[in-house]
Enzyme design. Structure first.
Site, short mmCIF file in Angstrom:
data_model
loop_
_atom_site.label_atom_id
_atom_site.label_comp_id
_atom_site.label_asym_id
_atom_site.label_seq_id
_atom_site.Cartn_x
_atom_site.Cartn_y
_atom_site.Cartn_z
N TYR A 202 -9.88 -23.87 -2.27
CA TYR A 202 -9.50 -24.60 -3.27
C TYR A 202 -8.97 -23.51 -4.20
O TYR A 202 -9.19 -22.23 -3.86
CB TYR A 202 -10.71 -25.36 -4.00
CG TYR A 202 -11.89 -24.43 -4.11
CD1 TYR A 202 -12.27 -23.50 -5.21
CD2 TYR A 202 -13.23 -24.75 -3.05
CE1 TYR A 202 -13.42 -22.70 -5.27
CE2 TYR A 202 -14.29 -24.05 -3.64
CZ TYR A 202 -14.40 -23.16 -4.54
OH TYR A 202 -15.52 -22.29 -4.61
N CYS A 203 -8.02 -23.54 -5.24
CA CYS A 203 -7.62 -22.78 -5.99
C CYS A 203 -6.77 -21.56 -5.26
O CYS A 203 -7.03 -20.66 -5.39
CB CYS A 203 -8.30 -22.26 -6.93
SG CYS A 203 -7.62 -21.25 -8.50
N PRO A 204 -5.81 -22.15 -4.32
CA PRO A 204 -5.27 -21.40 -3.45
C PRO A 204 -4.25 -20.48 -4.12
O PRO A 204 -3.71 -21.09 -4.91
CB PRO A 204 -4.64 -22.08 -2.20
CG PRO A 204 -4.38 -23.38 -3.04
CD PRO A 204 -5.31 -23.58 -3.99
N LYS B 50 -12.04 -17.39 2.81
CA LYS B 50 -11.76 -17.09 1.32
C LYS B 50 -13.42 -16.81 0.83
O LYS B 50 -14.23 -17.80 0.88
CB LYS B 50 -11.13 -17.83 0.79
CG LYS B 50 -11.03 -17.57 -0.79
CD LYS B 50 -9.98 -18.65 -1.34
CE LYS B 50 -9.80 -18.72 -3.10
NZ LYS B 50 -8.76 -19.45 -3.44
#
Length: 275
Positions: free
Chosen positions: A144-146, A157
C-alpha cells in the site's frame, strides 16, 4: 552525511501521548515546524509520533467512486480516517507504527527532493546497521502507498517516506512498521480499496495490494522491538550528527501559529470527507 549534520537537533517526542493525540494535530504540527524551522525561528527538529487505529488517506484516495462505503468499512473495523496534506496514498497507523518527521531548513540553493528522501534513508540504515541486512529503497509492487522510496528488506516493505514543503521548511516523514503484522495491515487496505472501487474503472490506478509483500521490522529482523528501542536508536544516531541534541516543546512563535495550521487541516478534512 549531508543534511543529517546540523548544528543542533531539537527532538520533539510525541510518541507516548497515545489516544489523546489526533492525526490532524500531527499534520498541523509538522506545518507549524516547517514554518518555524524554515524561517530560522527554530533549529532542525526531529519529531516522533504514534497514532492509534488511524487510516491516513492521500488526496487521490478521496476520488474513489465508492469512498463513503470504504470509510464506513474502516470505521466498523475500529479505525478513524483522515486525509493528509503530503503526497501518497492510504497507510495504516497504529500502536505498532512509529512515525518520524525530520524538519529541515531549506538552504539558499534549496533541498532537492531526492536529497530529502536520501537523508531519511541514511538515518534508517544507520539505526539498524548492526543487523547487516540490506535495507533497499525502491517501489515494492503490491504494497500500500507504493513509491520509489519504499524501504524493504528481502523485498518486503516495512516503511514509506513522504515529504511536505512549506515556508522554506522541509518535513521528511516516514512511517516505520516496528512490530505487529505487516500482512494484516495490508489486508485491511486491500479490502478498503476493493470496497471503495466497487469494480468500477478509475482514471487513477490504485494499488492492487498483495498482503504478503509487507512486514514489520520485528518480523524481518527477528527481534521483538519496542518503541523505546527504536527511540533510543534514533537519539543515538542524531547525537552522532549534531554538536547539540536536546528535547524541546513548541517555542512561543510555534504556539502562536499552530492553531491556524491545525484549523486548516480540520477544514480540509471536513470539506473532503463530507463532500
Amino acid at each position: 552525511m549531508g543534511l543529517l549534520h546540523q548544528p543542533e537537533w531539537r527532538v520533539m517526542d510525541q510518541s507516548a501521548i497515545g489516544i489523546h493525540f489526533q492525526a490532524m494535530q500531527s499534520f498541523g504540527t509538522d506545518d507549524t515546524l516547517c514554518n518555524s524551522v524554515g524561517s530560522g525561528k527554530a533549529p532542525a527538529t526531529a519529531r516522533t509520533w504514534i497514532h492509534h487505529n488511524t487510516i491516513v488517506l492521500g488526496i487521490q484516495d478521496t476520488k474513489l467512486p465508492n469512498l463513503r462505503a470504504g470509510i464506513q468499512f474502516l470505521n466498523e473495523q475500529g479505525y478513524q480516517v483522515i486525509v493528509r496534506n503530503s503526497g501518497g496514498l492510504a497507510v495504516v497507523l497504529d500502536e505498532g507504527v512509529l512515525n518520524i518527521s525530520l524538519i529541515l531548513p531549506e538552504t539558499e540553493k534549496g533541498i532537492d527532493i531526492n536529497r530529502g528522501y536520501d537523508t531519511m534513508l541514511l538515518l534508517i540504515k544507520s539505526m539498524f546497521a548492526e543487523y547487516h541486512q540490506q535495507i533497499e529503497a525502491g517501489e515494492i509492487v503490491g504494497s500500500y502507498c507504493p513509491g520509489s522510496y519504499d524501504l524493504s528488506i528481502d523485498r518486503k516493505k516495512f516503511a514509506g517516506i513522504s515529504q511536505r514543503r512549506l515556508k522554506k521548511g522541509v518535513a521528511v516523514q516516514i512511517y516505520l512498521c516496528v512490530n505487529g503484522s505487516g500482512r494484516e495491515r495490508a489486508a485491511l487496505i486491500k479490502e478498503f480499496y476493493e470496497i471503495s472501487k466497487k469494480g468500477e474503472s478509475t482514471k487513477f490506478t490504485y494499488p492492487e495490494v498483495v498482503p504478503g509483500v509487507m512486514a514489520s521490522l520485528t518480523e524481518l529482523l527477528g527481534e521483538q522491538f519496542t518503541m523505546s528501542d527504536i527511540m533510543l536508536r534514533l537519539l543515538n544516531q542524531l547525537k552522532r550528527f549534531s554538536d547539540h541534541l536536546y528535547a524541546g516543546p513548541f517555542n512561543d512563535y510555534e504556539l502562536e501559529i499552530f492553531p491556524g495550521y491545525y484549523q486548516r487541516v480540520v477544514e480540509r478534512n471536513e470539506k473532503i470527507i463530507s463532500s
